[in-house]
Structures are given as structure tokens and as C-alpha cells.
Enzyme design. Structure first.
Site, PDB file in Angstrom:
ATOM      1  N   GLU A  39       0.889  -1.174   0.000  1.00 35.73           N
ATOM      2  CA  GLU A  39       0.000   0.000   0.000  1.00 35.73           C
ATOM      3  C   GLU A  39       0.920   1.215   0.000  1.00 35.73           C
ATOM      4  OE1 GLU A  39      -1.848   2.909   0.398  1.00 35.73           O
ATOM      5  OE2 GLU A  39      -2.178   2.509   2.524  1.00 35.73           O
TER       6      GLU A  39
ATOM      7  N   CYS B 119      -2.114   8.934   2.387  1.00 36.73           N
ATOM      8  CA  CYS B 119      -1.781   8.456   1.026  1.00 36.73           C
ATOM      9  C   CYS B 119      -2.880   8.773   0.028  1.00 36.73           C
ATOM     10  CB  CYS B 119      -1.472   6.971   1.046  1.00 36.73           C
ATOM     11  SG  CYS B 119      -2.746   5.989   1.834  1.00 36.73           S
TER      12      CYS B 119
HETATM   13  P1  NAD Z   1      10.706   6.751   4.021  1.00 40.36           P
HETATM   14  O1  NAD Z   1      10.517   6.433   2.582  1.00 40.36           O
HETATM   15  O2  NAD Z   1      12.080   6.705   4.607  1.00 40.36           O
HETATM   16  O3  NAD Z   1       9.836   5.749   4.938  1.00 40.36           O
HETATM   17  C1  NAD Z   1       8.496   5.444   4.671  1.00 40.36           C
HETATM   18  C2  NAD Z   1       8.096   4.300   5.604  1.00 40.36           C
HETATM   19  O4  NAD Z   1       8.828   3.140   5.261  1.00 40.36           O
HETATM   20  C3  NAD Z   1       8.419   4.535   7.083  1.00 40.36           C
HETATM   21  O5  NAD Z   1       7.340   3.995   7.838  1.00 40.36           O
HETATM   22  C4  NAD Z   1       9.702   3.771   7.329  1.00 40.36           C
HETATM   23  O6  NAD Z   1       9.827   3.283   8.648  1.00 40.36           O
HETATM   24  C5  NAD Z   1       9.571   2.630   6.373  1.00 40.36           C
HETATM   25  N1  NAD Z   1      10.836   2.156   5.835  1.00 40.36           N
HETATM   26  C6  NAD Z   1      11.815   2.901   5.273  1.00 40.36           C
HETATM   27  N2  NAD Z   1      12.826   2.115   4.836  1.00 40.36           N
HETATM   28  C7  NAD Z   1      12.468   0.831   5.135  1.00 40.36           C
HETATM   29  C8  NAD Z   1      13.066  -0.443   4.930  1.00 40.36           C
HETATM   30  N3  NAD Z   1      14.248  -0.565   4.291  1.00 40.36           N
HETATM   31  N4  NAD Z   1      12.410  -1.538   5.378  1.00 40.36           N
HETATM   32  C9  NAD Z   1      11.212  -1.436   5.989  1.00 40.36           C
HETATM   33  N5  NAD Z   1      10.577  -0.260   6.201  1.00 40.36           N
HETATM   34  C10 NAD Z   1      11.188   0.855   5.772  1.00 40.36           C
HETATM   35  O7  NAD Z   1      10.094   8.168   4.218  1.00 40.36           O
HETATM   36  P2  NAD Z   1       9.516   8.982   5.443  1.00 40.36           P
HETATM   37  O8  NAD Z   1      10.218  10.281   5.495  1.00 40.36           O
HETATM   38  O9  NAD Z   1       9.408   8.206   6.710  1.00 40.36           O
HETATM   39  O10 NAD Z   1       8.060   9.188   4.896  1.00 40.36           O
HETATM   40  C11 NAD Z   1       7.832  10.029   3.798  1.00 40.36           C
HETATM   41  C12 NAD Z   1       7.282   9.324   2.629  1.00 40.36           C
HETATM   42  O11 NAD Z   1       6.729   8.063   2.946  1.00 40.36           O
HETATM   43  C13 NAD Z   1       6.143  10.143   2.080  1.00 40.36           C
HETATM   44  O12 NAD Z   1       6.604  10.904   1.012  1.00 40.36           O
HETATM   45  C14 NAD Z   1       5.116   9.161   1.668  1.00 40.36           C
HETATM   46  O13 NAD Z   1       5.201   8.950   0.281  1.00 40.36           O
HETATM   47  C15 NAD Z   1       5.482   7.873   2.311  1.00 40.36           C
HETATM   48  N6  NAD Z   1       4.505   7.370   3.286  1.00 40.36           N
HETATM   49  C16 NAD Z   1       3.380   6.797   2.816  1.00 40.36           C
HETATM   50  C17 NAD Z   1       2.452   6.298   3.688  1.00 40.36           C
HETATM   51  C18 NAD Z   1       1.174   5.668   3.189  1.00 40.36           C
HETATM   52  O14 NAD Z   1       0.190   5.672   3.899  1.00 40.36           O
HETATM   53  N7  NAD Z   1       1.170   5.093   1.988  1.00 40.36           N
HETATM   54  C19 NAD Z   1       2.665   6.393   5.057  1.00 40.36           C
HETATM   55  C20 NAD Z   1       3.854   6.982   5.531  1.00 40.36           C
HETATM   56  C21 NAD Z   1       4.776   7.463   4.624  1.00 40.36           C
END
Ligand code: NAD
Length: 478
Positions: free
Chosen positions: A249, A283
Site C-alpha cells: 500500500e 496516502c
Molecule cells: P521513508 O521512505 O524513509 O519511509 C516510509 C516508511 O517506510 C516509514 O514507515 C519507514 O519506517 C519505512 N521504511 C523505510 N525504509 C524501510 C526499509 N528498508 N524496510 C522497511 N521499512 C522501511 O520516508 P519517510 O520520510 O518516513 O516518509 C515520507 C514518505 O513516505 C512520504 O513521502 C510518503 O510517500 C510515504 N509514506 C506513505 C504512507 C502511506 O500511507 N502510503 C505512510 C507513511 C509514509
């Protein structure tokens, strides 16, 4: 001394083996809100073994018994809402009214899955011979590794835990390190139902270390991730390399089509409420608002007026409409998106700046005249920035709506049933909502297409990836 959120493995709360912790913060004040334990490889191995043991006990229970645990957890969440919701606001920033709604919706999600788990029917296939029985049995896939994000720390986790448990699977959930405490209370509610040890496990730590350990692990049979498209693609590739099922998702960049025959008052009211809900960190947040040129000026003045009147402040204040962003990264991202758009000759209709120098506050922002080359026209803002665009006809609106690789949610406002039907067909998205923002109910599908991922986290579709079909053919002949 700040509180420490522990790991929950095999039915017990504990520190990580190394004793290491990470701080988390109150985004309204910038002050430390607590610490969260970091899981090491040994902790993760324990979690895998516990999930395997838990799975054997859990799958042996009847669907009705499993349903009773989920119902009890829902009741405990509701009873404890007054304790849990303020924790959610303190660590995530969302207004307290939205935090209470999230506790309630998490309880509803558990209840929905409690019911749906009782409907995982198999089937009988007509046989070619009188003494042969052909049947399909639905079985739980096995222990699941789930990764839930910080924007809806409870509800997104509840979707993953609910679907897994209702299907008869055990789960290791990697929760969000920046918003860990309310989720620990949700897991505490599950613990207090008397659920067998190992059925639910909660870990925190370094996300990449945890996913690279759990996804290839032979005891883990399925992955579920909610987060950014970039990370989702990495995890899906790892899952594919190890032949693990995956539900993804991911991000969105939702187009919203406002036609000249729409009820503009209603559209402006609803779009303001839904764009700036959770400070736009959703999202399915409406991002590109495509307005027919005949009503562009009228619609713009209505929505700018509403956005500018929103009360931005500490989420713990009952009168706050929009709280701070969840972390300083999002404020920096909003500043960069707005500066880049302005450098591309876009205009600010309202907002555009951070507020104050304490906490992660940013103004509800509307920009217009943004060329397609600006970053915000292509990347998910995940924050309180809305883009207004002017269009003349249906075809050009649809073309712009479907331009990006994202395909999560799309919205439209029109009084014409014909236009509504045409929009529903034309959108390349997993969800379409017309004349309201009606997405995200437990009983309705929730998921995207294209780069927004695959699989559903709602509705009866949500159970599918947690179940495998076993075909049994049985000859009654001697
Ligand atoms: P990010 O891309 O670093 O992380 C996004 C999420 O993924 C976080 O919950 C993080 O803990 C997890 N994550 C990151 N690297 C991972 C890995 N290697 N293995 C497992 N989990 C991992 O970015 P961020 O700064 O935390 O969030 C910003 C971006 O994330 C936003 O631009 C948005 O697109 C996206 N986001 C989307 C949703 C959603 O509901 N689809 C929720 C939260 C964040």
C-alpha cells in the site's frame, strides 16, 4: 526519566538484547516524548520462532474463537480511548478529535475482520466421477511480517493485524519508530484479551535491518508494507526474490476533478477538510485539483478562503483543525516543494511557509499555475499543499489525472450521473470517490494500481493474500 516503549515478543514486553533505544518527539513542541527499544537480530530471531509457535496454536482455533479475541480487543480499545488518543496526538501531532477517530476506526477494523474471518469459505467442485469428491480448502498462509507507517500508527497497523489474525495467521509487526507508543497500547489491548503467546509480536528498530532479516526468513510466509513507493519497490523485490507473497500500500498523488456543474460550496468544504486532515500526510490525500475553467475563479476563492481560516496549532487543543507535521523532514520537504514550484513560476494562493520556530508547523497551502516540470507535479507531497489547475474539457482533465505512475485514489465533483460514470471508468486508480470523500472503511477495498502498489487492505479482498487454497481430491472407492 522518559518512558521507554518496549518490544513485544512471545507474549512478553522486553528491551532489545543490546539495550539500545531511539528517541521519539512531540512534533508540536520538539521536546522528547520518549524512547523506543531497538530490536537486534537475536530479538528478531526470537520473534520469528514465537510467530511460528503462535501460528500453530492460532490456526488450530476455530474462526469463531479467533473472532472473539478480535472483538474483545476492539472493546478494550474503545474503553481505553481516553488514554490512547492523547498519546497518539503527542507523538504524531494530529488533532485530538482525529486521534479519537483513529482509535474508534481501529476498533471497527478489528470488528470487521472478526466477522469476515468467519466467512473464509472453501468450495466443492462438481466431480467427473460419482465416487470422487473435489474440494478447495482455504488455509492461513503462515506467519506474516508487516511494516506499518507513522501517519496512522494505529489504523494502518490494525488493518494488517486484523487481516492476519482473522485469517488464522500470526504476525510480527514492525511499528513506526517515530510514533511507537499508541501502537504499543493497541498491542497491549490484544495481549489483555489472553491471546496465545507469539500470535502477535511488535518490534521496532532500524527499518532496513528489520526488513532485510524478516523478509527472507524461512518461517515468514507473507509481507505487508504501507509506506513510500520507493521503499515498497525495494521490499517487493526482496519478497519476490524469496517467493513471498506481498501486499503493498504505497504512495499516491490523487487527482480531484471539479466540473462546472458541481456543488462548489460542498466541494470546497469537503476538499478543505480532507486535504488538510492529518496535515495532508495521508496516502489518499487530494493533491491535484483539476477545475473546469468556467468555475475556476469562483471555486478558487471559496477554497482559499476556507484553507486560510483553518486553525493550525497543537493537536491537544480541541479547537485545532490542523496540527504540526509529524517530523522535521516533512517541513523541509514542504519548503522545498514550494520553493521549487515558485522557481518554476507557480503562484501562491495561500500559505507556503513554516509557522514559528518551535514544532513542525506549516501553513495550509494552495498553489496554482504550476507547470508539469515542477517537482510537486510529479512527486507525492505528503503534506498540506494543494495544487489548483485550470481545465477546459473532460478529455484533458482525464489525461492529466492519469498522467502520473501513481494510481491510488481519484475524486470528482459533478451533479451529472453521466459524467460521474465516465470518471469512474476513466480513472487509472484503485479507488474513486464521487461527490464525497468516502474511502477507508473497513468493509470496502483499499488499495492502488500502478506504482501505488497491489493488494487490498480493506473489504473481503483484504483476507485473500493471507489465505492459500488447498485442493483436495478424494476417491471414496476402496
Ligand atoms: P521513508 O521512505 O524513509 O519511509 C516510509 C516508511 O517506510 C516509514 O514507515 C519507514 O519506517 C519505512 N521504511 C523505510 N525504509 C524501510 C526499509 N528498508 N524496510 C522497511 N521499512 C522501511 O520516508 P519517510 O520520510 O518516513 O516518509 C515520507 C514518505 O513516505 C512520504 O513521502 C510518503 O510517500 C510515504 N509514506 C506513505 C504512507 C502511506 O500511507 N502510503 C505512510 C507513511 C509514509
Amino acid at each position: 526519566m522518559a518512558n521507554t516503549v518496549q518490544l513485544y515478543i512471545d507474549g512478553a514486553w522486553r528491551d532489545g538484547a543490546s539495550g539500545e533505544t531511539l528517541d521519539f518527539w512531540d512534533p508540536a513542541t520538539g521536546q522528547t516524548a520518549g524512547r523506543v527499544a531497538v530490536a537486534e537480530r537475536g530479538d528478531l530471531e526470537d520473534a520469528c520462532r514465537a510467530a511460528d509457535k503462535g501460528f500453530r496454536q492460532w490456526r488450530a482455533k476455530s474462526a469463531v474463537e479467533r473472532s472473539a479475541f478480535l472483538r474483545k480487543a476492539a472493546a478494550l480499545l474503545r474503553e481505553r480511548s481516553a488514554e490512547i488518543a492523547p498519546l497518539l496526538t503527542r507523538e504524531q501531532g494530529k488533532p485530538i478529535t482525529q486521534a479519537r477517530q483513529e482509535v474508534e476506526s481501529s476498533a471497527e477494523i478489528f470488528e470487521w475482520f472478526a466477522e469476515e474471518g468467519r466467512r473464509t469459505y472453501g468450495r466443492i467442485i462438481p466431480s467427473r466421477a460419482q465416487d470422487v469428491r473435489l474440494s478447495v480448502i482455504r488455509e492461513p498462509v503462515g506467519p506474516v511480517a508487516s511494516f506499518s507507517p507513522w501517519n496512522f500508527p494505529l489504523a494502518q497497523a490494525a488493518r494488517k493485524i486484523g487481516a492476519a489474525l482473522a485469517s488464522g495467521c500470526s504476525v510480527i509487526l514492525k511499528g513506526p519508530e517515530e510514533t511507537p507508543e499508541a501502537l504499543a497500547r493497541l498491542v497491549g489491548a490484544l495481549h489483555d484479551t489472553g491471546i496465545p503467546d507469539g500470535v502477535v509480536n511488535l518490534v521496532y528498530g532500524v527499518p532496513g535491518d528489520i526488513s532485510s532479516y524478516l523478509i527472507p526468513h524461512p518461517l515468514i510466509r507473507k509481507i505487508s508494507f504501507t509506506g513510500s513507493t520507493a521503499v515498497g519497490k525495494q521490499l517487493a523485490a526482496l519478497a519476490g526474490a524469496h517467493m513471498k507473497r506481498a501486499t503493498m500500500e504505497l504512495g499516491g498523488h490523487s487527482p480531484t476533478l471539479v466540473f462546472e456543474d458541481a456543488n462548489l460550496e460542498r466541494a470546497a468544504d469537503l476538499l478543505t477538510a480532507f486535504k488538510f486532515r492529518n496535515a495532508g500526510q495521508v496516502c489518499t490525500s487530494p493533491t491535484r485539483i483539476l477545475v473546469q475553467d468556467t468555475v475556476y475563479g469562483e471555486f478558487k476563492s471559496k477554497i482559499v478562503d476556507r484553507a486560510a481560516r483553518l486553525n493550525v496549532g497543537n493537536g491537544s487543543d480541541e479547537s485545532t483543525h490542523m496540527g504540526p507535521l509529524a517530523n522535521p523532514r516533512r517541513v523541509q520537504a514542504m519548503e522545498a516543494f514550494v520553493q521549487d514550484a515558485i522557481a518554476h513560476n507557480a503562484s501562491l494562493a495561500t500559505g507556503g511557509r513554516r509557522i514559528g520556530n518551535q514544532g513542525n508547523f506549516f501553513e495550509p497551502t494552495i498553489i496554482e499555475d504550476v507547470p508539469q516540470t515542477a517537482r510537486i507535479m510529479n512527486e507525492e507531497p505528503f503534506g498540506p499543499v494543494m495544487i489548483l489547475q485550470r481545465f477546459t474539457d473532460f478529455e484533458s482533465m482525464v489525461k492529466e489525472a492519469n498522467r502520473l505512475p501513481y494510481g491510488l485514489a481519484a475524486y470528482a465533483y459533478t451533479r451529472s450521473a453521466r459524467t460521474a460514470a465516465m470518471v469512474s471508468e476513466a480513472m487509472e486508480s484503485g479507488m474513486v470517490s464521487i461527490n464525497h470523500h468516502g474511502l477507508g472503511l473497513p468493509e470496502t477495498p483499499f488499495g492502488g494500481v500502478k506504482d501505488s502498489g497491489y493488494g487490498s487492505e480493506g473489504g473481503s479482498e483484504a483476507m485473500e493474500p493471507y489465505l492459500v487454497s488447498k485442493f483436495v481430491t478424494h476417491s471414496l472407492a476402496d
